[in-house]
Scaffold this active site. Sequence first.
Site, PDB file in Angstrom:
ATOM      1  CB  SER A  32      33.414  -8.192  31.125  1.00 58.79           C
ATOM      2  OG  SER A  32      33.062  -7.562  32.342  1.00 58.79           O
ATOM      3  CB  CYS A  33      28.638  -5.082  30.929  1.00 55.35           C
ATOM      4  SG  CYS A  33      29.051  -4.750  32.641  1.00 55.35           S
ATOM      5  CB  ALA A  34      26.185  -8.494  27.424  1.00 66.19           C
TER       6      ALA A  34
END
Length: 176
Positions: A32-34
Amino acid sequence: MMDQTEKLVNVIQGEYHISDDPQCVLSTVLGSCAAVCLTDPVARVGGMNHFLLPHRAGKDGEDVRYGAYSMELLINGLLKRGARKNRMIAKLFGGAKMITQLRDIGVSNVAFAKEFLQNEGIPLASQSTGGNAARRIRFWPTDGRVKQFIVPGEVEAVAPVIPPAPRPAHGEITLF
């Protein structure tokens, strides 16, 4: 597969890295990180960040775990190495929905990154965001090449809980 002369640098959650070394390859794994990969192709310098959440108000927001702070550090670091903002090109990755029961943090991370880049006037050349699979990214910062590998999701099978059979009592047993 990597060339033997390439130097792999892992960029973990809450970090960023900048390089002008043509042998450097930046790598990260995203759920879910970018991660935003920025390159100035004229200066031949680039960098990657990996942030967990878009932003946080106040002094607590001055942490590379937050996109707002991480983006500022990445851009300013590139400028110090000779890049110009008007030549920077961005590529965006991550933002998957990894846990269906929780709020979709990945969507917030991607929306933040796109808005930030637009406000800074940095074009988004490509992106691979969303979905529900993790991604492994390899980025060559001096020329902007990126390779993406989808990390197969592991389906966690939950076995039914079967209570153990009662132990037979010693002595008499009555059968029905």
